[in-house]
Every structure is written in C-alpha cells, then in structure tokens.
Design an enzyme around this catalytic site. Sequence first.
Site, PDB file in Angstrom:
ATOM      1  N   HIS A 369     -22.196  21.813  -3.188  1.00  0.00           N
ATOM      2  CA  HIS A 369     -22.822  21.228  -4.376  1.00  0.00           C
ATOM      3  C   HIS A 369     -21.840  20.716  -5.399  1.00  0.00           C
ATOM      4  CE1 HIS A 369     -27.160  22.097  -3.988  1.00  0.00           C
ATOM      5  NE2 HIS A 369     -26.745  23.064  -3.182  1.00  0.00           N
ATOM      6  N   LYS A 560     -29.291  17.966 -19.835  1.00  0.00           N
ATOM      7  CA  LYS A 560     -28.635  18.585 -18.691  1.00  0.00           C
ATOM      8  C   LYS A 560     -27.688  19.627 -19.256  1.00  0.00           C
ATOM      9  CE  LYS A 560     -27.172  14.376 -17.587  1.00  0.00           C
ATOM     10  NZ  LYS A 560     -27.466  14.292 -16.168  1.00  0.00           N
ATOM     11  N   ARG A 561     -27.137  20.493 -18.393  1.00  0.00           N
ATOM     12  CA  ARG A 561     -26.168  21.454 -18.902  1.00  0.00           C
ATOM     13  C   ARG A 561     -25.040  20.723 -19.631  1.00  0.00           C
ATOM     14  NH1 ARG A 561     -26.845  26.968 -17.376  1.00  0.00           N
ATOM     15  NH2 ARG A 561     -24.897  27.215 -18.493  1.00  0.00           N
ATOM     16  N   LYS A 566     -19.856  15.882 -17.611  1.00  0.00           N
ATOM     17  CA  LYS A 566     -21.092  15.125 -17.808  1.00  0.00           C
ATOM     18  C   LYS A 566     -21.007  14.199 -19.032  1.00  0.00           C
ATOM     19  CE  LYS A 566     -24.160  18.608 -15.633  1.00  0.00           C
ATOM     20  NZ  LYS A 566     -25.084  17.912 -14.709  1.00  0.00           N
ATOM     21  N   THR A 668     -30.140  15.324 -10.411  1.00  0.00           N
ATOM     22  CA  THR A 668     -31.551  15.169 -10.036  1.00  0.00           C
ATOM     23  C   THR A 668     -32.379  14.711 -11.232  1.00  0.00           C
ATOM     24  OG1 THR A 668     -31.792  17.551 -10.346  1.00  0.00           O
ATOM     25  CG2 THR A 668     -31.630  16.750  -8.076  1.00  0.00           C
ATOM     26  N   LYS A 672     -35.798  12.221 -11.765  1.00  0.00           N
ATOM     27  CA  LYS A 672     -37.021  12.546 -12.512  1.00  0.00           C
ATOM     28  C   LYS A 672     -37.291  11.502 -13.586  1.00  0.00           C
ATOM     29  CE  LYS A 672     -35.521  17.343 -12.155  1.00  0.00           C
ATOM     30  NZ  LYS A 672     -34.863  18.370 -12.994  1.00  0.00           N
TER      31      LYS A 672
END
Length: 842
Positions: A369, A560-561, A566, A668, A672
């Site tokens: 992952h 998101k985290r 990110k 993901t 969505k």
Amino acid sequence: MKNSALFQNWGRFKKGMDPESIQLAFANHLEYSLSKDQYTATLRDMYTSLALSIRDRLVERWIRTQEVYYEQDVKRVYYLSAEYLMGRVMTNNLINLGMYEQTVEAMNAVHVDFKSILEQEPDMGLGNGGLGRLAACFLDSMATLSIPAYGYGIRYEFGIFDQEIRGLEQVECPENWLQYGNPWEIARPEKTQRVRFQGRVEHVRQPDGSIRAEWVDTNDVIGVAYDTPINGYANETTNTLRLWSARASKEFDLEYFQHGDYMKAVEEKNRSETISKVLYPNDQVYQGRELRLKQQYFFVSCSIQDIIRRYLVNHDDFDQFAAKNAIHMNDTHPSLAVAELMRLLVDEYNLAWEKAWEITTKTCAYTNHTLLAEALEKWQVSMFENLLPRPLEIIYEINKRFLRQVSLRYPENPDKMKQLSLIGEGEEKRVRMAHLAIVGSHSVNGVAALHSRLLMERELNHFYQMFPERFNNKTNGVTPRRWLAAANPGLARLISSTIGEGWVTDLFQLEKLAEKASNQGFIEQWRDVKQENKEDFAALVRDMTGEIINPESIFDFQVKRIHEYKRQTLNILHVVYRWLSLKRGEARDYAPRTFFFGGKAAPGYYMAKLIIKFICHVADMINKDPQTNDLLKVIFLPNYRVSLAERIFPASDVSEQISTAGYEASGTSNMKFAMNGALTVGTADGANVEIREAVGDDNIFIFGLNAEEAAELGPRYNARDYLGDQVLEHVLSHISRGLFNPEDPALFHPLSDMLLGRDKYLNLADFHAYVQCQEQVDALYKDQMEWTKKCILNVARMGFFSSDRTISEYNKDIWKAEPVTVTRGEGKTPDAQGGGDCGGDQ
Ligand SMILES: *Cc1c(COP(=O)(O)O)cnc(C)c1O
C-alpha cells in the site's frame, strides 16, 4: 448438537420486510430487549431497537449463507486487515437488504424522526484512513458478488481518536464507540483461540528420530470472536466480519492466585487485555512499539487457527487446504500470517516443511500500500526474540531456504542476498515484514497502475526480478452503494430515473449518462441536486463551526489524513496567495470559493499538527477580512471521518488530489469525489492517472511534475529557484514574519523553513503550475453549462472505480473462489452438519 424439532423452520425467512413488520419488531425490541416504554425511550434506545430489528433480518440470511458454504464445502476468501474503517452501518444495511423505504415509512408511522435515529449511531472507526476504508469497501463488494468471504481483524475498544479543534489546533479525544453497546455484533464467548507469547523453544527428539519444536513456558492471551454480519446488495449473501478481542487466559491468572496475590492477578489480567484496547493512530508511518507487534501477532494467530479449525470440520488432511482457502494480507500488518501458518502446519499438525511451505505460498497473497520508506515495517529482532521466539525461528528457516535459492540464482552477486534477505543488517537486526510477505505469497499487488509499476521498477525491483510472475496490479475502487446510493440519494434518484437502477451493481452502466451531458434540461436537474446538497452542507458547517458560508461559491475540498506528502501545504499556500492577490487589488477573475480542509494528524507527527494549526490560523484571519469575504473563505472541518465524508462528497465541486507525484499509492477519495460529480485538481499520481484516462484530459485538471520528473528533480531541488513570483515571496515572508500569529511570530518558522529548505515533497516546484490550474478552475466555473457537462462526464466514466470491479479482478487473478448463490432453501435443517460448526456460528 442436533435438534430438528427446534430448528424445523430453518431456511425460511420469518421476519417480514414490510413497514408493519418493521414497526412491530421495533416496538418489540424497545419493550423486550431494552425494557423501555413511551415515557423512558430515548432516541438512542430507538436507534438500538431499530438496529436489533434489522439485525434479526440479517441473521436469517447469515445463518442460511453459512449453511450453504458448509454444505457446498466452498473455497473461502479470508481478508486479514488490522483496520476496518466501517463508519455507520445502518443505512448501508437497509439499502443492501432492500428495506430502506419501508423503514422510513415504518418510522414515520410511529412519528419517529428517522434522520435523528441515524445520527445516534457512532462511527465504527477501526482504521486510520484509506487502507481501512478500502477493507470496508471490499467487504461490501465481496458480499455483493456472492464471494464466500470473511474479514478478520481486531476489535479495538477505542478506534481512531476524535479530533477537536481548540485554540486553533488539534486536540485528541478518546473515542468510546462501544460505550452504549454495539447492536450489530454478536459476541461468541465460546469461539476462542489461545495465542502464545514469550517463553522459549525446546527442540525435542521424537521416537522416529525427527526433531520437533515445542514452544513452552509461554504467557498466553485468549482471543474472543465478535462477529458482524456483512450483507450483499440485493442478494441473500451475508458474510462475516470476525474481530478478535483480547481476554486474559485462566492459567496465567492462576499462577498469581496460587501465590495469594489477588491484586497482582487482576493487574496482569488487565495487561493482557490491553492488546485490543486501542488502534495505533498512525497512517503511513511505522512505529516499532512492542504492543503493536503484539496486536499483529494476536489477530493473525487467532485468525489462522480459526481458518484451520473451520477447514478441518470438513477435511482430515491438508491436501485440499490451498484449494479451499485464500488468505489475503492487507499490507504487511498481517504478514506474520506466513510464519504462523507455517508454525501451525509444522509444529501442531506435523507436516513436512516443504509440504507446509507449498501450502502456505499457494494460500497467501499480499497487497502493498505504500511507496514511503518510513511506512515499511521492520521489527527489531530483539523484540521478536523476547515476544515471539518460535515464529522468529520459523522466519529464520524461511530466510535460510530463500537465500539458498537466491545464491543459486545469483552466484556472482552476493549483494543480492543482502538486498533480498528477510533480515535487515543495520545497526540493529530487523525483520523486514514486506520481504516475509512477498516470499510467502504467490501474488503481490500494488493498488494503482502507477504504484504497481513503480514497485516493479524501483522499490521491489529485486523481488520483481526474482519472482516476476507474482507481481500484478489491482487498482483500488470504492463501493457505489455507500458512496453514491446511500450518501447522495438526490443524485442516485436522478441517475436511476434516467438510466434505471442497474448501475448500483454494474457501475459501467453510468456510461449511459454521457449522452445526457449536453442536454440542457438534464444539466439543470443535475445542478439542482448539487445545489441542494451544498445548501445542506452549508447548514451542517454552520452547526459544526458557526461559520456562515456562501452556498453559491465553489466548494473546494481537501479531506484526507494530514501528511507532508499529500501537500495540504501546497493548497494553503495557494489560498494565502489568492488572498494577498485580492488584497493587492490585482484584477484576477476569481470565482467565489470556499476552501475546505479536513483530516486528522497522528498525535506524534509534529509537522502534520503544525500544518493543521497553520490552516486554522489562516482561516481565522481570512474569514474575518470583510475586504475579501465574498470571494474567499477557509474552513477546517473538525473530526474528518466516514460519516462526515458522506456529507462532503455529495456537496463537492472541486476535489484536491495534489500529492507529490510518486508518493500516493492510489488514493480513494479521488474516486468518491468524481463519483459524486466533483472535478479533480490533481497531480499525475496514484489513481489520478487512471481517472484522467477514464474521464479524458478535458474533464480533469492535472498539473505539475510527473513521478519521473519529481524523482529526477528531488536530489537537486532548490526551493529558492522558484521564488521568482513576488506574491509567492510575500506569502513565504508573511509566514516567517508571523503575520498569521502576531503573538508568537516564530510559531510557523518550522513550516517556512521546511518549504524553503530541503523539502522532500517539492511544494514550490509545483506551486506555479498549481496556481495556473486553479485559475482555469475559476474560468470554467463561470460557464455553468460547460462545468456541469464535465461533472456529468466524470460520473458517467466512473464505472472502472467501483470496488466490484476491483474485487472481481482479485478473485479472477488471485483468489479464484467460486461465487455462491444463496437461496432461501426449503426448510433445510442443520442435520447434515458435523463438528458443531454451523450456521451463523461459523
Ligand atoms: C476515503 C477516505 C479516506 C482516504 O482518503 P484519501 O484521500 O484517498 O487518502 C480517508 N478517510 C476517510 C474517512 C475516507 O472516507
């Protein structure tokens, strides 16, 4: 036990699905299960009664499903995951059972507000982020595709912490989801497994001359099973999520009791039970804490023992084991499954090593992952020696045999042994869990095309050369039941009234929407749905934060985290840039926009917490500026979680997916958002690449460096090369001079130092392209017809990103389990069953 008289009616579902039956069940549970009446029943009691009523209906299908699996001796898929981010389950269960409307009607009839009942359910937050949510989507898809599947994991008493924002920063609060009980689960205090820790290994010569290992003087912990039914959409399949809870073993207690130390015994009991107490709140970071290793071995050992037990109900030897079982490891957290299956087969069931190894590698498969080095699990050998001496011996033996294979393959290259070894020889010896998982599996997959390619070319290239046939890609997906049908009923209704309901289980049917994308009437209906969702969300934001936002503004989300890779930093830098440009009176064609941020930071991740603090300080300043308020607002949404996500995606216009290319394995939330008609602003990273292929270049905003360019730039990156822009310089000097926090001007120095220093994630390198991209977003938004057309085309082309497609691929390429249609059956009794392992009690 056989009692045909007692079970005469088995096989016929007895509980009605009509509003009257639901109403009766609800009233009965309120009275008989909870002992409440009209005066004493609280909303929570009503939630619990309704949940129990729904569970009854699930249980009938559950028992029947497990019966069928047993009767047909099916091949079973076992999904091992340390995390399941399920969120709330009531709506999903009702939709999958096909009794949502009936339930709304039943509640209306008794003047109970259904919406506020749904709000009573706590999120089942047994995960950190994407990985745990993926496991939850997979359970839904496996049941919907009628695959005989089981999820195995840990029943954490405390899931991911609740995040509060106090004094403009994150405060972590314990999340006690079991406080008022959990009506969905069924405890199986009789279904227990014993897990050994510590002790020592004796090698005992057997009468036949062979040597057998005995793991003795251990401190044991008992795992107790808690089962939750997972039903498929519009079928009768009801699978099991089995979570293990730790309980002290009696023998362990007795030792102290015998010495008369009662208090010490109870203390020790507590110690064993801490194993399943709390989820580690780290995402994409490895933390080498002993308790975490205990958690991993605990749930893996319980699960593998349980799998073997279930197999042996129908079999006398292990010849069929690999044909009847597929064990899947969700990341390396369950990778001890390889060692544990070997240990049980060799030590407990006396199989020869070679035979056991063949079974293990044919049964196990592994999903990687991450591309982040800091996320790779490498447990200290010294910790293993103390905690898991026998599994360590097994790992050494696996390694010895594997390295022999390596040296035969590369006789001239002794470095290969070092690179591939399961044991890393740094300052301290460590077990490399990814290596264990790869060597012990017949399949290794990444979670998006780019990610899998990078694994093969870079991170796992040595293994790819050794075992090319094991490597494959399985691009992630999300379940359209939860993320479209349940979360966005307005859009789901519009879609179904246009193309029928087939899309719910065959998401490729959304393609039929494409021909409507230029239809003015349809575009207007589409916009009405989105506008209503945005207004609902604006009301929620007001309740949550007190902020009033303009529902006509662009709703732009990065949820998101919080992680440096990110790049929430890139987003907030652009927000500040936009604000300063407005204040300088520069004639820019900005559309009104509300920038939403949401996400938890790991409590020990200093920079992530500082980023939250910075976003909150910026929001506090910008939202108070009357000069810019009609064009720009910034909101940090506290406590991002599944139930909040379900409100966000339907209300979204823009989806921010801006990780440094080459670092986000898949993502993901990108799927969505697009599935709910948001346009993506993103880098060519993870699954964004495939989203672009699906929706077309014209319907997505991709900017910045690609993975190759980012990797190439990395070593020679100099942030100051990108400071040409005056406004950007201003942004950075404001941060370092303390504009956003005059009381403590140095507060955000670490942030500006990072951005201007050796920023591994190249924020400034992508900044200019990002700003330009955002200006294109503003321009497009002003043409609502064009904008909406692109939104419709995004949704129309989301078929590929259903987790049904993902799971079909896993099953076709890796698990090879036969889907099983569960029918109601005609009064079949469990007569045929043996081993006392029947029905819902599997
Ligand atoms: C989907 C989801 C995630 C994963 O988001 P990414 O942007 O893909 O990292 C995390 N948390 C929740 C609550 C989610 O629903």
